[in-house]
Design a protein around this motif. Sequence first.
Motif, PDB file in Angstrom:
ATOM      1  N   VAL A  44       0.844  -1.195   0.000  1.00 37.88           N
ATOM      2  CA  VAL A  44       0.000   0.000   0.000  1.00 37.88           C
ATOM      3  C   VAL A  44       0.878   1.244   0.000  1.00 37.88           C
ATOM      4  O   VAL A  44       1.666   1.456   0.915  1.00 37.88           O
ATOM      5  CB  VAL A  44      -0.948   0.018   1.223  1.00 37.88           C
ATOM      6  CG1 VAL A  44      -1.823   1.269   1.197  1.00 37.88           C
ATOM      7  CG2 VAL A  44      -1.807  -1.239   1.260  1.00 37.88           C
ATOM      8  N   ARG A  46       0.891   5.285   0.128  1.00 36.62           N
ATOM      9  CA  ARG A  46      -0.014   6.310   0.640  1.00 36.62           C
ATOM     10  C   ARG A  46       0.757   7.565   1.008  1.00 36.62           C
ATOM     11  O   ARG A  46       1.954   7.520   1.275  1.00 36.62           O
ATOM     12  CB  ARG A  46      -0.768   5.798   1.856  1.00 36.62           C
ATOM     13  CG  ARG A  46       0.168   5.502   3.027  1.00 36.62           C
ATOM     14  CD  ARG A  46      -0.580   5.160   4.303  1.00 36.62           C
ATOM     15  NE  ARG A  46       0.337   5.012   5.405  1.00 36.62           N
ATOM     16  CZ  ARG A  46       0.843   6.022   6.108  1.00 36.62           C
ATOM     17  NH1 ARG A  46       0.509   7.255   5.824  1.00 36.62           N
ATOM     18  NH2 ARG A  46       1.674   5.809   7.104  1.00 36.62           N
ATOM     19  N   CYS A  50      -1.860  11.062   5.419  1.00 37.11           N
ATOM     20  CA  CYS A  50      -3.232  10.554   5.353  1.00 37.11           C
ATOM     21  C   CYS A  50      -3.524   9.618   6.518  1.00 37.11           C
ATOM     22  O   CYS A  50      -2.734   8.734   6.830  1.00 37.11           O
ATOM     23  CB  CYS A  50      -3.460   9.834   4.027  1.00 37.11           C
ATOM     24  SG  CYS A  50      -5.179   9.337   3.802  1.00 37.11           S
ATOM     25  N   CYS A  52      -6.878   8.066   6.882  1.00 34.86           N
ATOM     26  CA  CYS A  52      -7.888   7.051   6.552  1.00 34.86           C
ATOM     27  C   CYS A  52      -7.266   5.806   5.916  1.00 34.86           C
ATOM     28  O   CYS A  52      -7.851   4.731   5.964  1.00 34.86           O
ATOM     29  CB  CYS A  52      -8.971   7.629   5.653  1.00 34.86           C
ATOM     30  SG  CYS A  52      -8.390   8.111   4.018  1.00 34.86           S
ATOM     31  N   CYS A  53      -6.073   5.963   5.354  1.00 34.14           N
ATOM     32  CA  CYS A  53      -5.405   4.807   4.741  1.00 34.14           C
ATOM     33  C   CYS A  53      -5.146   3.716   5.773  1.00 34.14           C
ATOM     34  O   CYS A  53      -5.213   2.531   5.472  1.00 34.14           O
ATOM     35  CB  CYS A  53      -4.084   5.232   4.097  1.00 34.14           C
ATOM     36  SG  CYS A  53      -4.269   6.491   2.824  1.00 34.14           S
ATOM     37  N   TRP A  56      -8.081   1.429   6.119  1.00 35.93           N
ATOM     38  CA  TRP A  56      -8.190   0.463   5.030  1.00 35.93           C
ATOM     39  C   TRP A  56      -7.155  -0.639   5.182  1.00 35.93           C
ATOM     40  O   TRP A  56      -7.437  -1.817   4.945  1.00 35.93           O
ATOM     41  CB  TRP A  56      -8.041   1.170   3.672  1.00 35.93           C
ATOM     42  CG  TRP A  56      -8.328   0.266   2.511  1.00 35.93           C
ATOM     43  CD1 TRP A  56      -9.540  -0.251   2.144  1.00 35.93           C
ATOM     44  CD2 TRP A  56      -7.378  -0.237   1.569  1.00 35.93           C
ATOM     45  NE1 TRP A  56      -9.396  -1.039   1.022  1.00 35.93           N
ATOM     46  CE2 TRP A  56      -8.078  -1.045   0.646  1.00 35.93           C
ATOM     47  CE3 TRP A  56      -6.008  -0.077   1.404  1.00 35.93           C
ATOM     48  CZ2 TRP A  56      -7.461  -1.690  -0.411  1.00 35.93           C
ATOM     49  CZ3 TRP A  56      -5.395  -0.722   0.339  1.00 35.93           C
ATOM     50  CH2 TRP A  56      -6.120  -1.513  -0.553  1.00 35.93           C
ATOM     51  N   ASN A  69       3.199  -1.364   4.227  1.00 36.85           N
ATOM     52  CA  ASN A  69       2.795   0.031   4.223  1.00 36.85           C
ATOM     53  C   ASN A  69       3.972   0.884   3.744  1.00 36.85           C
ATOM     54  O   ASN A  69       5.026   0.895   4.377  1.00 36.85           O
ATOM     55  CB  ASN A  69       2.372   0.422   5.646  1.00 36.85           C
ATOM     56  CG  ASN A  69       1.918   1.849   5.758  1.00 36.85           C
ATOM     57  OD1 ASN A  69       1.835   2.574   4.785  1.00 36.85           O
ATOM     58  ND2 ASN A  69       1.627   2.256   6.978  1.00 36.85           N
ATOM     59  N   SER A  90      -8.109   8.072  -5.604  1.00 41.19           N
ATOM     60  CA  SER A  90      -8.490   8.171  -4.205  1.00 41.19           C
ATOM     61  C   SER A  90      -7.219   8.533  -3.445  1.00 41.19           C
ATOM     62  O   SER A  90      -6.277   9.078  -4.036  1.00 41.19           O
ATOM     63  CB  SER A  90      -9.084   6.837  -3.724  1.00 41.19           C
ATOM     64  OG  SER A  90      -9.534   6.957  -2.389  1.00 41.19           O
ATOM     65  N   CYS A  91      -7.149   8.187  -2.181  1.00 46.48           N
ATOM     66  CA  CYS A  91      -6.003   8.634  -1.380  1.00 46.48           C
ATOM     67  C   CYS A  91      -4.833   7.658  -1.371  1.00 46.48           C
ATOM     68  O   CYS A  91      -3.707   8.072  -1.135  1.00 46.48           O
ATOM     69  CB  CYS A  91      -6.447   8.937   0.043  1.00 46.48           C
ATOM     70  SG  CYS A  91      -7.254   7.577   0.875  1.00 46.48           S
ATOM     71  N   HIS A  92      -5.044   6.393  -1.601  1.00 44.91           N
ATOM     72  CA  HIS A  92      -3.946   5.422  -1.578  1.00 44.91           C
ATOM     73  C   HIS A  92      -4.076   4.454  -2.750  1.00 44.91           C
ATOM     74  O   HIS A  92      -5.148   4.287  -3.315  1.00 44.91           O
ATOM     75  CB  HIS A  92      -3.914   4.640  -0.250  1.00 44.91           C
ATOM     76  CG  HIS A  92      -5.216   3.997   0.070  1.00 44.91           C
ATOM     77  ND1 HIS A  92      -6.142   4.577   0.891  1.00 44.91           N
ATOM     78  CD2 HIS A  92      -5.770   2.828  -0.338  1.00 44.91           C
ATOM     79  CE1 HIS A  92      -7.206   3.799   0.988  1.00 44.91           C
ATOM     80  NE2 HIS A  92      -6.998   2.726   0.245  1.00 44.91           N
ATOM     81  N   HIS A 104     -10.545   2.852  -1.416  1.00 47.44           N
ATOM     82  CA  HIS A 104     -11.146   2.071  -0.330  1.00 47.44           C
ATOM     83  C   HIS A 104     -11.961   0.878  -0.853  1.00 47.44           C
ATOM     84  O   HIS A 104     -13.149   0.738  -0.573  1.00 47.44           O
ATOM     85  CB  HIS A 104     -11.997   3.001   0.540  1.00 47.44           C
ATOM     86  CG  HIS A 104     -11.180   4.037   1.230  1.00 47.44           C
ATOM     87  ND1 HIS A 104     -10.664   3.843   2.487  1.00 47.44           N
ATOM     88  CD2 HIS A 104     -10.736   5.250   0.822  1.00 47.44           C
ATOM     89  CE1 HIS A 104      -9.962   4.906   2.838  1.00 47.44           C
ATOM     90  NE2 HIS A 104      -9.989   5.786   1.839  1.00 47.44           N
ATOM     91  N   GLY A 134     -12.343   1.778   5.938  1.00 50.14           N
ATOM     92  CA  GLY A 134     -11.433   2.864   6.289  1.00 50.14           C
ATOM     93  C   GLY A 134     -12.122   4.211   6.339  1.00 50.14           C
ATOM     94  O   GLY A 134     -11.574   5.177   6.852  1.00 50.14           O
TER      95      GLY A 134
END
Length: 163
Positions: A44, A46, A50, A52-53, A56, A69, A90-92, A104, A134
């Motif tokens: 992942v 990211r 962030c 919210c990652c 998830w 990570n 999205s974010c990641h 997500h 997440g």
Amino acid sequence: MNDRQILIGRYIKKLAVYIVAIASIVLLVATTDAQAANLPEATVYRDPACTCCGGWIEHLQAKGFPVKNVPTADMFAFKQKHGVTDDLASCHTAIIDGYVVEGHVPSDDIKQLLAQKPDINGIAVPGMPVGTPGMEMGNKKDSFAVVAFDKQGRTKVFNQYSF
């Protein structure tokens, strides 16, 4: 048969039922652990800021995925390199068994992707819909689609969630 023999027979039958039940539970847990052990690692990427990652990532881990990570400063360039267009972003971004998984995405959709192995670049949940893994906010849930995308930028709905 006397009363004592009847009671002993009933006890043995109950004991046998309990042993079978316990053996079934042990087998189920062992099978679940073995299936989880066969899931590929999710790497992942990211933004380090962030939050919210992490939710998830925890969702994936709870569903049996090993996770690596990787905080990444330039997510925009990373997404472009892997074919994630602005409308899918999205974010990641994760790489799982060669597939791009953007945003997500629920773990069941990832497992379906890995089982079917379609000829696509990956799947995405564009944006950050409330209620996705997440992004939980109590009972509030936005409807959303998991979108499949190929290397040419073509998209189609992979799965739809309506609330």
